[in-house]
Design an enzyme around this catalytic site. Structure first.
Site, mmCIF file in Angstrom:
data_model
loop_
_atom_site.group_PDB
_atom_site.id
_atom_site.type_symbol
_atom_site.label_atom_id
_atom_site.label_comp_id
_atom_site.label_asym_id
_atom_site.label_seq_id
_atom_site.Cartn_x
_atom_site.Cartn_y
_atom_site.Cartn_z
ATOM 1 N N VAL A 99 0.841 -1.199 0.000
ATOM 2 C CA VAL A 99 0.000 0.000 0.000
ATOM 3 C C VAL A 99 0.875 1.248 0.000
ATOM 4 O O VAL A 99 0.588 2.228 -0.702
ATOM 5 C CB VAL A 99 -0.971 -0.013 1.198
ATOM 6 C CG1 VAL A 99 -1.838 1.247 1.199
ATOM 7 C CG2 VAL A 99 -1.860 -1.253 1.143
ATOM 8 N N TYR A 100 1.944 1.223 0.759
ATOM 9 C CA TYR A 100 2.890 2.343 0.766
ATOM 10 C C TYR A 100 3.483 2.556 -0.619
ATOM 11 O O TYR A 100 3.540 3.698 -1.122
ATOM 12 C CB TYR A 100 4.000 2.069 1.779
ATOM 13 C CG TYR A 100 5.102 3.106 1.788
ATOM 14 C CD1 TYR A 100 4.937 4.314 2.462
ATOM 15 C CD2 TYR A 100 6.303 2.885 1.121
ATOM 16 C CE1 TYR A 100 5.946 5.272 2.467
ATOM 17 C CE2 TYR A 100 7.318 3.833 1.130
ATOM 18 C CZ TYR A 100 7.132 5.023 1.798
ATOM 19 O OH TYR A 100 8.122 5.973 1.802
ATOM 20 N N VAL A 101 3.936 1.491 -1.246
ATOM 21 C CA VAL A 101 4.556 1.593 -2.563
ATOM 22 C C VAL A 101 3.537 2.110 -3.590
ATOM 23 O O VAL A 101 3.860 2.938 -4.443
ATOM 24 C CB VAL A 101 5.146 0.231 -2.979
ATOM 25 C CG1 VAL A 101 5.585 0.253 -4.429
ATOM 26 C CG2 VAL A 101 6.326 -0.122 -2.088
ATOM 27 N N SER A 106 0.992 4.075 -2.968
ATOM 28 C CA SER A 106 0.814 5.499 -2.689
ATOM 29 C C SER A 106 1.936 6.325 -3.281
ATOM 30 O O SER A 106 1.711 7.372 -3.905
ATOM 31 C CB SER A 106 0.749 5.741 -1.174
ATOM 32 O OG SER A 106 -0.287 5.013 -0.574
ATOM 33 N N LYS A 107 3.161 5.873 -3.089
ATOM 34 C CA LYS A 107 4.308 6.642 -3.539
ATOM 35 C C LYS A 107 4.408 6.676 -5.064
ATOM 36 O O LYS A 107 4.835 7.685 -5.644
ATOM 37 C CB LYS A 107 5.591 6.086 -2.924
ATOM 38 C CG LYS A 107 5.724 6.382 -1.429
ATOM 39 C CD LYS A 107 5.731 7.881 -1.167
ATOM 40 C CE LYS A 107 5.962 8.226 0.279
ATOM 41 N NZ LYS A 107 5.996 9.687 0.507
#
Length: 266
Positions: A172-174, A176-177
């Site tokens: 999810v972080y990746v 988003s980025k």
């Protein structure tokens, strides 16, 4: 983080660049209490900007504001949960009332908490997007009128090389980025006619206290050695100095671009 006195002393001594166009400008930094964000706060304050910063960590934010106040570069700190858009909008309005229209926005706040695909729920997915992506759009939306009034401005969105390296265990972080690249380009096209520049600053593996404490082990050190072209640790101030350039008039015709500061890894 380097000490405020050292940052100011180096700039005044000419070791690193000074940007006269930043003096007196109102600069807003999200997630500014610790790590890379704290270095942004320190470096913009040392340039003579009127700096405000948000963070959910009230104790760390107040400590940083006090520390910089003692050196003559006192920023304004406001506690804010950036996942709460109403609270974010109110905090931005409070900065405007205290310091004047916002000329520079550094969308820095994020949380790179590790998580597995199987662990992600609709609720945790939404929460991850909220803390790593959504607030960047709404913070930009909230300062657009200020920048139009000023005849221009600079928005700096913090991305990450994590998605370029295909890093695992934080999907999810990746996601988003990676999405921030599209956000930057869309905003740059729509806001360019008003003299508002929008760029993405993509850090590599920056050696903050958090990274050292939680994730830098011997395997990580070997990965850094193998991945980076430059042999050395990437530090928060390396990102701050690029942010200063992107905020200053020196970069007046630069927009919709990605600036990777990673020692040559990606």
């Amino acid at each position: 983080m380097t000490s405020p006195a050292n940052a100011a002393d180096r700039q005044s001594a000419g070791t690193y660049a000074c940007y006269p166009s930043l003096a007196g400008r109102t600069v807003l930094i999200t997630g500014g209490a610790t790590g890379i964000g704290a270095s942004f706060v320190e470096h913009f304050a040392a340039q003579g900007a009127r700096v405000a910063f948000f963070d959910i960590d009230a104790a760390a934010g107040e400590a940083l504001a006090d520390q910089l106040g003692d050196s003559g570069h006192a920023p304004l700190f406001l506690t804010c949960d950036l996942a709460d858009i109403d609270a974010l909008r109110k905090a931005i309005a409070d900065v405007r009332s205290a310091l004047g229209p916002i000329s520079v926005l550094v969308n820095n706040a994020a949380n790179d908490k590790r998580h597995l695909i199987a662990e992600v729920t609709p609720e945790s997915f939404d929460a991850g997007i909220a803390v790593n992506l959504r607030h960047q759009f709404f913070a930009a939306q909230a300062v657009v009128d200020d920048m139009k009034q000023l005849g221009g401005g600079s928005i700096i969105n913090l991305g990450s090389i994590s998605w370029m390296l295909k890093n695992g265990n934080m999907p999810v972080y990746v996601t988003s980025k990676a999405a921030i690249a599209g956000l930057t380009r869309g905003l740059a096209r729509d806001l360019g006619p008003f003299g508002i520049r929008v760029n993405t600053l993509l850090p590599g593996w920056v050696m903050t206290e958090k990274q050292r404490r939680l994730w830098l082990d011997e395997a990580g050190k070997r990965a850094l050695k193998a991945g980076q072209c430059l042999d050395g640790e990437l530090l928060p101030e390396d990102l701050a100095r690029m942010a200063l350039f992107l905020a200053a008039d020196d970069s007046r015709m630069i927009t919709a671009q990605d600036f990777i500061v990673d020692g040559g890894w990606a």
